[in-house]
Design a protein around this motif. Structure first.
Motif, PDB file in Angstrom:
ATOM      1  N   GLU A  78       1.213   8.572   2.084  1.00  0.00           N
ATOM      2  CA  GLU A  78       1.005   9.930   2.869  1.00  0.00           C
ATOM      3  C   GLU A  78      -0.636  10.246   3.429  1.00  0.00           C
ATOM      4  O   GLU A  78      -0.889  11.209   3.895  1.00  0.00           O
ATOM      5  CB  GLU A  78       0.972  10.985   1.879  1.00  0.00           C
ATOM      6  CG  GLU A  78       2.462  10.882   1.451  1.00  0.00           C
ATOM      7  CD  GLU A  78       3.645  10.909   2.211  1.00  0.00           C
ATOM      8  OE1 GLU A  78       3.469  11.577   3.299  1.00  0.00           O
ATOM      9  OE2 GLU A  78       4.655  10.339   1.943  1.00  0.00           O
ATOM     10  N   ARG A  79      -1.561   9.110   3.015  1.00  0.00           N
ATOM     11  CA  ARG A  79      -3.143   9.085   3.542  1.00  0.00           C
ATOM     12  C   ARG A  79      -2.861   9.038   5.056  1.00  0.00           C
ATOM     13  O   ARG A  79      -2.466   8.288   5.591  1.00  0.00           O
ATOM     14  CB  ARG A  79      -3.635   8.203   2.590  1.00  0.00           C
ATOM     15  CG  ARG A  79      -3.498   8.020   1.253  1.00  0.00           C
ATOM     16  CD  ARG A  79      -4.298   9.259   0.521  1.00  0.00           C
ATOM     17  NE  ARG A  79      -5.590   9.076   0.380  1.00  0.00           N
ATOM     18  CZ  ARG A  79      -6.335   8.303  -0.579  1.00  0.00           C
ATOM     19  NH1 ARG A  79      -5.582   7.599  -1.580  1.00  0.00           N
ATOM     20  NH2 ARG A  79      -7.470   8.073  -0.342  1.00  0.00           N
TER      21      ARG A  79
ATOM     22  N   LEU B 246      -4.670   1.024   8.189  1.00  0.00           N
ATOM     23  CA  LEU B 246      -4.865   0.336   6.765  1.00  0.00           C
ATOM     24  C   LEU B 246      -4.065  -1.066   6.946  1.00  0.00           C
ATOM     25  O   LEU B 246      -4.171  -2.292   6.819  1.00  0.00           O
ATOM     26  CB  LEU B 246      -4.659   1.019   5.447  1.00  0.00           C
ATOM     27  CG  LEU B 246      -4.859  -0.060   4.268  1.00  0.00           C
ATOM     28  CD1 LEU B 246      -6.376  -0.735   4.103  1.00  0.00           C
ATOM     29  CD2 LEU B 246      -4.640   0.904   2.928  1.00  0.00           C
ATOM     30  N   VAL B 247      -2.376  -0.724   7.362  1.00  0.00           N
ATOM     31  CA  VAL B 247      -1.611  -1.780   7.386  1.00  0.00           C
ATOM     32  C   VAL B 247      -1.759  -2.492   8.443  1.00  0.00           C
ATOM     33  O   VAL B 247      -1.571  -3.755   8.409  1.00  0.00           O
ATOM     34  CB  VAL B 247      -0.180  -0.951   7.561  1.00  0.00           C
ATOM     35  CG1 VAL B 247       0.828  -1.941   8.052  1.00  0.00           C
ATOM     36  CG2 VAL B 247       0.211  -0.185   6.216  1.00  0.00           C
ATOM     37  N   ALA B 248      -2.343  -2.055   9.730  1.00  0.00           N
ATOM     38  CA  ALA B 248      -2.572  -2.685  10.877  1.00  0.00           C
ATOM     39  C   ALA B 248      -3.710  -3.619  10.703  1.00  0.00           C
ATOM     40  O   ALA B 248      -3.684  -4.848  10.798  1.00  0.00           O
ATOM     41  CB  ALA B 248      -2.943  -1.815  12.051  1.00  0.00           C
ATOM     42  N   PHE B 249      -4.754  -3.201   9.999  1.00  0.00           N
ATOM     43  CA  PHE B 249      -5.993  -4.000   9.402  1.00  0.00           C
ATOM     44  C   PHE B 249      -5.548  -5.255   8.673  1.00  0.00           C
ATOM     45  O   PHE B 249      -6.018  -6.397   8.821  1.00  0.00           O
ATOM     46  CB  PHE B 249      -7.209  -3.035   8.481  1.00  0.00           C
ATOM     47  CG  PHE B 249      -7.861  -4.061   8.105  1.00  0.00           C
ATOM     48  CD1 PHE B 249      -8.809  -5.057   8.604  1.00  0.00           C
ATOM     49  CD2 PHE B 249      -7.922  -3.965   6.628  1.00  0.00           C
ATOM     50  CE1 PHE B 249      -9.754  -5.708   7.910  1.00  0.00           C
ATOM     51  CE2 PHE B 249      -9.078  -4.664   5.992  1.00  0.00           C
ATOM     52  CZ  PHE B 249      -9.992  -5.486   6.632  1.00  0.00           C
ATOM     53  N   MET B 250      -4.674  -5.025   7.714  1.00  0.00           N
ATOM     54  CA  MET B 250      -4.296  -5.967   6.565  1.00  0.00           C
ATOM     55  C   MET B 250      -3.412  -6.947   7.306  1.00  0.00           C
ATOM     56  O   MET B 250      -3.129  -8.090   6.642  1.00  0.00           O
ATOM     57  CB  MET B 250      -3.673  -5.189   5.269  1.00  0.00           C
ATOM     58  CG  MET B 250      -4.544  -4.437   4.397  1.00  0.00           C
ATOM     59  SD  MET B 250      -6.017  -5.468   3.708  1.00  0.00           S
ATOM     60  CE  MET B 250      -5.072  -6.231   2.571  1.00  0.00           C
ATOM     61  N   THR B 251      -2.689  -6.687   8.549  1.00  0.00           N
ATOM     62  CA  THR B 251      -1.813  -7.639   8.993  1.00  0.00           C
ATOM     63  C   THR B 251      -2.513  -8.177  10.118  1.00  0.00           C
ATOM     64  O   THR B 251      -2.204  -8.983  10.847  1.00  0.00           O
ATOM     65  CB  THR B 251      -0.609  -6.925   9.514  1.00  0.00           C
ATOM     66  OG1 THR B 251      -0.932  -6.023  10.277  1.00  0.00           O
ATOM     67  CG2 THR B 251       0.204  -6.485   8.284  1.00  0.00           C
ATOM     68  N   SER B 252      -3.868  -8.045  10.360  1.00  0.00           N
ATOM     69  CA  SER B 252      -4.599  -8.528  11.511  1.00  0.00           C
ATOM     70  C   SER B 252      -5.065  -9.891  11.472  1.00  0.00           C
ATOM     71  O   SER B 252      -5.684 -10.550  12.523  1.00  0.00           O
ATOM     72  CB  SER B 252      -5.835  -7.368  11.838  1.00  0.00           C
ATOM     73  OG  SER B 252      -6.862  -7.837  10.793  1.00  0.00           O
TER      74      SER B 252
ATOM     75  N   TYR C 226       0.769  -1.333  -0.014  1.00  0.00           N
ATOM     76  CA  TYR C 226      -0.099  -0.135  -0.006  1.00  0.00           C
ATOM     77  C   TYR C 226       0.881   1.223   0.017  1.00  0.00           C
ATOM     78  O   TYR C 226       0.272   2.238   0.387  1.00  0.00           O
ATOM     79  CB  TYR C 226      -0.922   0.046   1.302  1.00  0.00           C
ATOM     80  CG  TYR C 226      -2.377  -0.656   0.886  1.00  0.00           C
ATOM     81  CD1 TYR C 226      -3.166  -0.552  -0.127  1.00  0.00           C
ATOM     82  CD2 TYR C 226      -2.530  -1.917   1.834  1.00  0.00           C
ATOM     83  CE1 TYR C 226      -4.208  -1.305  -0.414  1.00  0.00           C
ATOM     84  CE2 TYR C 226      -3.683  -2.725   1.508  1.00  0.00           C
ATOM     85  CZ  TYR C 226      -4.481  -2.247   0.716  1.00  0.00           C
ATOM     86  OH  TYR C 226      -5.558  -3.327   0.337  1.00  0.00           O
ATOM     87  N   ALA C 227       2.122   0.996  -0.507  1.00  0.00           N
ATOM     88  CA  ALA C 227       3.007   2.279  -0.487  1.00  0.00           C
ATOM     89  C   ALA C 227       2.194   3.494  -1.176  1.00  0.00           C
ATOM     90  O   ALA C 227       2.570   4.664  -0.849  1.00  0.00           O
ATOM     91  CB  ALA C 227       4.453   2.245  -0.959  1.00  0.00           C
ATOM     92  N   VAL C 228       1.476   3.299  -2.308  1.00  0.00           N
ATOM     93  CA  VAL C 228       0.862   4.517  -2.935  1.00  0.00           C
ATOM     94  C   VAL C 228       0.058   5.255  -1.949  1.00  0.00           C
ATOM     95  O   VAL C 228      -0.262   6.439  -2.272  1.00  0.00           O
ATOM     96  CB  VAL C 228       0.146   3.891  -4.019  1.00  0.00           C
ATOM     97  CG1 VAL C 228      -0.929   3.075  -3.750  1.00  0.00           C
ATOM     98  CG2 VAL C 228      -0.223   5.103  -5.049  1.00  0.00           C
TER      99      VAL C 228
END
Ligand code: IDP
Length: 140
Positions: free
Chosen positions: A56-57, A63-69, A51-53
């Motif tokens: 800056e959001r 989002l990163v925490a959710f996707m690794t949950s 999700y590097a794109v």
């Protein structure tokens, strides 16, 4: 119309509810073939890179925490116009704005835990497929 391939991810909110089969049925009903599929647990580094794109959001860290949950299911979908077709089947990012009958309208919990990811252009599809799969893993 050309046969295309797109990268799909069934997200942790969906694996947690054991609805990956229901979601796969939506893809197959729409004429998309699952030509590669892999269940995995993303690391923080992998989710950040994927999700590097969105770095800056304001929602990036969440989002990163959710996707690794929890586990995700990464898959390659193939079919006529597959990239746009999959975006139609998924529905809008925010499930409250998604069209009736779409995956997100029917299964997503909220704008973040929205059950599925799908590539948004041929270029992103190529990059995102490479992120998860080698050519040898994809059997059309
Ligand atoms: P898309 O997944 O429909 O292509 P993007 O704008 O690329 O939507 O966003 C990537 C992902 O980031 C979304 O699927 C969702 O999980 C999350 N996201 C997008 N906008 C928000 C937001 O406003 N708050 C929280 N999470 C968001």
């Amino acid at each position: 119309m050309a046969v295309e391939r797109t990268l799909s991810i069934i997200k942790p909110d969906a694996t947690e509810r054991n609805i990956t089969g229901k979601i796969n049925q939506r893809f197959e009903d729409a004429g998309l073939r699952i030509v590669a599929q892999r269940r995995l647990q993303l690391t923080t580094e992998q989710a950040q890179a994927f999700y590097a794109v969105h770095k800056e959001r304001p929602f990036y860290n969440d989002l990163v925490a959710f996707m690794t949950s929890g586990p995700v299911v990464a898959q390659v979908l193939e079919g006529e116009n597959a990239i746009e077709k999959n975006r139609e089947v998924m529905g809008a990012t925010d499930p409250s704005k998604a069209d009736q009958g779409t995956i997100r309208a029917d299964f997503a919990k909220n704008i973040e835990a929205n059950s599925v990811h799908g590539s948004d252009s041929p270029e992103t599809a190529r990059e995102e497929i490479k992120f998860f799969f080698s050519n040898i893993d994809i059997v059309g």
